[in-house]
Design an enzyme around this catalytic site. Structure first.
Site, short mmCIF file in Angstrom:
data_model
loop_
_atom_site.label_atom_id
_atom_site.label_comp_id
_atom_site.label_asym_id
_atom_site.label_seq_id
_atom_site.Cartn_x
_atom_site.Cartn_y
_atom_site.Cartn_z
N CYS A 65 0.80 -1.07 -0.08
CA CYS A 65 0.10 -0.10 -0.02
C CYS A 65 0.98 1.20 0.03
O CYS A 65 1.57 1.71 0.76
CB CYS A 65 -1.03 0.09 1.42
SG CYS A 65 -1.82 1.45 1.37
N ARG A 68 -0.20 4.85 2.96
CA ARG A 68 -0.08 4.38 4.46
C ARG A 68 0.24 5.50 5.00
O ARG A 68 0.33 5.67 6.50
CB ARG A 68 1.09 3.39 4.52
CG ARG A 68 0.50 2.21 4.25
CD ARG A 68 1.44 0.79 4.66
NE ARG A 68 2.44 0.66 3.62
CZ ARG A 68 3.60 0.25 3.71
NH1 ARG A 68 3.88 -0.35 4.92
NH2 ARG A 68 4.41 -0.06 2.72
N TRP A 233 -9.23 5.52 -0.44
CA TRP A 233 -9.79 6.08 -1.81
C TRP A 233 -8.55 5.59 -2.87
O TRP A 233 -7.81 4.94 -2.70
CB TRP A 233 -9.72 7.45 -1.62
CG TRP A 233 -8.69 8.25 -0.93
CD1 TRP A 233 -7.49 8.43 -1.94
CD2 TRP A 233 -8.34 8.61 0.13
NE1 TRP A 233 -6.51 9.17 -0.74
CE2 TRP A 233 -7.03 9.14 0.28
CE3 TRP A 233 -9.06 8.42 1.43
CZ2 TRP A 233 -6.09 9.53 1.53
CZ3 TRP A 233 -8.50 8.72 2.55
CH2 TRP A 233 -6.93 9.32 2.48
N GLU A 238 -4.90 2.87 -10.71
CA GLU A 238 -5.42 1.68 -10.28
C GLU A 238 -6.61 1.36 -11.39
O GLU A 238 -6.85 0.52 -11.96
CB GLU A 238 -6.31 1.47 -8.96
CG GLU A 238 -4.89 1.62 -7.74
CD GLU A 238 -5.79 1.36 -6.56
OE1 GLU A 238 -6.27 2.76 -5.78
OE2 GLU A 238 -5.90 0.41 -5.94
N1 ARG Z 1 -6.52 -2.19 -7.12
C1 ARG Z 1 -7.82 -2.25 -6.44
C2 ARG Z 1 -8.96 -1.86 -7.60
O1 ARG Z 1 -8.49 -1.29 -8.60
C3 ARG Z 1 -8.05 -1.81 -4.97
C4 ARG Z 1 -7.16 -2.07 -3.99
C5 ARG Z 1 -7.21 -0.90 -2.98
N2 ARG Z 1 -6.94 0.39 -3.46
C6 ARG Z 1 -6.98 1.65 -2.55
N3 ARG Z 1 -6.72 2.68 -3.23
N4 ARG Z 1 -7.43 1.16 -1.25
O2 ARG Z 1 -10.21 -1.90 -7.22
#
Ligand code: ARG
Length: 358
Positions: A65, A68, A233, A238
């Site tokens: 992560c 953090r 968030w 991602e």
């Molecule tokens: N990578 C995952 C997704 O695209 C979520 C993982 C957690 N991500 C976060 N920003 N807390 O759905």
């Protein structure tokens, strides 16, 4: 490394917790009580503040992560008293709504009681269905093919769209799994558009506001919480560089490149790279426009470096998984790329678990 016993794990966590919270004066009595409980009953329960702090330290210890820096700010919804499927559904709806907070996302975890044998079958509380068509092509999110199939077997009506929000599936003890649709009013979806490429809108892309992981085990002091959904968030990449871009996910780079007028036959044109940038810009732009909290990978990298300095100042080693911390685009432009990391696993933490239906 030698495997720690349950009692040793309990002790190690309680020592950490009481030391960091300046409660050393209460430690000895608590250790004795927990030791007796474990000898007599085989287990013990965490006190409210022990649970709360444990969820945060587990986040602090999450090697993959990048977010953090904010580990102290986790909101904890303690639902250890809940037993029935209906109660669990209500708590999950509450989590989605509370965490989403009208777009001002709050890092939140809901903790269920491990002795109540509650299992959540969703990989995330919010997710898009994935369907395998007759001709072998995939509609929706391939990541959720198997779970979508389970939902259909349990009686869920497939909608065969690209972005169908999946229902929640809860299983209690030996009871059959139960399925419930998430009320539309609490699901926040962001439609993607681009600040300058008009045609973007016409592809009708979207993503959900809040990533709520519900298939990991929270381990604190030897106690394993198999049902403890948690969220932060999104970091833009991602969605823009993985979920929508990976060839085995939505595979949208050719689509984006074409609407940008790029030649997708010529590798030298770097069409994938260009499409990636615009797709990622559209994610950040659309979330901001919709007032849904999101972070770009440059700011996230800066925050992670601040987290490393902050931890060093408090005398703790940061463990991290470089391959996960470095963003999937523009890696070398971020400080984390040029930083060495120690990828060892410490407790409390969040761990992968087997698919609950296997
Ligand atoms: N990578 C995952 C997704 O695209 C979520 C993982 C957690 N991500 C976060 N920003 N807390 O759905």
């Amino acid at each position: 490394m030698i495997e720690q016993t349950f009692l040793e794990k309990a002790k190690a966590y309680l020592e950490l917790c009481y030391l960091e919270l300046n409660k050393e004066d209460l430690l000895e009595a608590r250790l004795l009580a927990v030791q007796n409980l474990i000898i007599e009953t085989g287990t013990y329960e965490l006190l409210d503040f022990e649970l709360e702090y444990g969820t945060k330290v587990a986040w602090r210890n999450s090697n993959k992560c990048i977010g953090r820096l904010f580990w102290r700010s986790m909101e904890v919804l303690d639902k250890r008293s809940l037993e029935t499927a209906d109660q669990v559904f209500a708590a999950l709806f509450e989590h989605i709504d509370f965490a989403t907070n009208g777009g001002n996302i709050r890092s939140t975890i809901t903790v269920f009681n491990p002795s109540n044998k509650i299992r959540l079958w969703n990989p995330q509380l919010l997710g898009f269905a994935g369907y395998l068509s007759e001709d072998g092509s995939i509609i929706g999110d391939s990541k959720n093919l198997e779970f979508t199939q389970k939902c259909i077997e349990l009686g869920w009506e497939p909608k065969i769209g690209q972005f169908d929000i999946l229902p929640l599936v809860v299983k209690i003890g030996e009871d059959a799994p139960v399925l419930k649709e998430i009320p539309k009013e609490i699901v926040c979806l962001v439609q993607l558009e681009h600040p300058s490429i008009e045609a973007f809108k016409s592809v009708n892309l979207q993503w959900y506001s809040t990533p709520i992981i519900s298939n990991m085990t929270l381990e604190i002091g030897g106690i394993e919480f198999l049902s403890a959904p948690f969220n932060g968030w999104y970091m833009g990449t991602e969605i823009g560089a993985r979920n929508l871009a990976d060839e085995d996910r939505y595979n949208l780079l050719p689509t984006v490149a074409k609407l940008m007028g790029l030649d997708i036959r010529d590798k030298n044109s770097l069409w994938k790279d260009r499409a990636l940038v615009e797709l990622n810009q559209s994610v950040l732009y659309s979330f901001r426009k919709a007032a849904v909290k999101i972070i770009d990978h440059h700011s996230a990298s800066k925050q992670f470096m601040q987290f490393m300095r902050q931890e060093a100042k408090e005398g703790r080693d940061v463990t991290a998984d470089w391959a996960w911390i470095v963003p999937p685009t523009s890696g070398s432009t971020t400080k984390v790329f040029h930083t060495e990391m120690q990828n060892s696993v410490v407790s409390p933490n969040y761990f992968y678990q087997e698919n609950p239906w296997d």
